[in-house]
Design an enzyme around this catalytic site. Structure first.
Site, PDB file in Angstrom:
ATOM      1  N   GLU A   1      21.975 -42.653 -35.029  1.00  0.00           N
ATOM      2  CA  GLU A   1      21.743 -43.806 -34.850  1.00  0.00           C
ATOM      3  C   GLU A   1      21.037 -44.482 -33.564  1.00  0.00           C
ATOM      4  OE1 GLU A   1      24.539 -42.522 -33.873  1.00  0.00           O
ATOM      5  OE2 GLU A   1      25.524 -43.630 -32.392  1.00  0.00           O
TER       6      GLU A   1
ATOM      7  N   CYS B   1      29.651 -38.128 -32.704  1.00  0.00           N
ATOM      8  CA  CYS B   1      30.197 -37.836 -31.293  1.00  0.00           C
ATOM      9  C   CYS B   1      31.614 -38.018 -31.278  1.00  0.00           C
ATOM     10  CB  CYS B   1      29.681 -38.815 -30.454  1.00  0.00           C
ATOM     11  SG  CYS B   1      29.918 -38.377 -28.575  1.00  0.00           S
TER      12      CYS B   1
ATOM     13  N   HIS C   1      23.601 -37.950 -31.710  1.00  0.00           N
ATOM     14  CA  HIS C   1      23.444 -39.712 -32.203  1.00  0.00           C
ATOM     15  C   HIS C   1      22.191 -40.212 -33.212  1.00  0.00           C
ATOM     16  CE1 HIS C   1      26.937 -41.117 -29.765  1.00  0.00           C
ATOM     17  NE2 HIS C   1      26.841 -40.166 -29.025  1.00  0.00           N
TER      18      HIS C   1
END
Lengths: 222, 76
Positions: free
Chosen positions: A197, A87, A195
């Protein structure tokens, strides 16, 4: 396995990234403040997290790219350390020149914050080896400036060299060639807008992001 | 010395913000607006000793992203 997460003023996904790295590597990453001029010795992975570094002043990632720590990250990438930018981290990696192109304001202006469908465009990289080629993934995005753009010569090179790692499988932000993530020439730097994560535990609603970290760890240990 | 740097999107680069402004102007009833492109104006207060070449380097290294943006320097 030693990892680090870079922290800028305005980073807001640094702790999520740290949790994901610890989960997969078994060891908490070193958190590195933007003023540091050197990275710790023996790092295997450096993550540049999402957020709004320096308030996105001037352009997303532009100020962070000039920070002392990014010079150290560029040197580390040159030594072959794996660098993952997610990002805002992707925006920083383009601004600092580790990856080509630029992330522009989303087509349609809206901040897009939802799970999106992605396809794995290259499953041969150190980041994507645990995925199947063309596998469909669901990973969240949350960005205002994710509209990838590069000139046609750069796009030809990215496509020709298999450096598009992920593509959107739906309309998200207007990116050329539906690009969601790209690799550098050497393959040790990945920038992506979604994302991973945020998709590493079942409680997140899915674990499609986890294999990116597992693949990275597996490749480095191999 | 005041120096102005105008940063504008290159031709052919889509400008969603300019488009939104265009639509908003039309929504307000303004006719005859054929297009809108949004850019930035950056004002620098510089010592007289700062050379043109240095200002150009500032633009290339930071003020503009030359992948998508042009810049024009105006020394006032």
């Amino acid at each position: 396995m030693k990892s680090a997460v870079i922290v800028f003023p305005g980073s807001n996904c640094d702790r999520d990234m740290a949790v994901a790295l610890e989960l997969v590597t078994g060891r908490a990453p070193v958190m590195i403040w933007h003023r540091e001029t050197e990275l710790p010795d023996g790092l295997d992975i450096v993550a540049v997290p999402g957020g709004f570094s320096y308030g996105d002043y001037l352009r997303s990632g532009a100020m962070a790219a000039q920070s002392p720590v990014m010079r150290a990250v560029v040197r580390a990438a040159g030594r072959g350390v794996s660098v993952l930018g997610v990002c805002n981290g992707f925006q920083v990696l383009t601004e600092v020149g580790l990856l080509p192109g630029v992330l522009m304001r989303n087509a349609g202006i809206n901040f897009v914050c939802r799970d999106v469908s992605l396809t794995v465009a290259n499953s041969q990289s150190i980041f994507t080896s645990r995925y199947e080629q063309d596998e469909l993934l669901s990973i969240p995005v949350a960005h205002h400036d994710g509209n990838y753009f590069a000139d046609s010569a750069t796009l030809d090179r990215l496509e020709g060299e298999g450096r598009v790692a992920f593509r959107y499988a739906e309309r998200v932000n207007g990116s050329v060639h539906d690009i969601a993530g790209i690799l550098n020439t050497e393959g040790n730097v990945l920038g992506m807008m979604p994302h991973p994560e945020r998709m590493v535990e079942a409680a997140h609603g899915g674990t499609d992001g986890r294999r990116l970290f597992e693949g990275l760890v597996g490749t480095i240990f191999a | 010395m005041k120096t102005r740097v105008y940063v504008t999107l290159k031709n052919g680069v889509l400008d969603p913000q300019g488009k939104a402004i265009h639509h908003a102007l039309e929504g307000l009833g303004f006719g005859g607006v054929n297009g809108v492109r949004q850019g930035k104006l950056i004002e620098l207060d510089l010592d007289d000793t700062v050379a043109d070449a240095a200002v150009e380097e500032m633009c290339r290294k930071l003020l503009a992203n030359t992948v998508i943006e042009n810049f024009r320097i105006e020394r006032v």
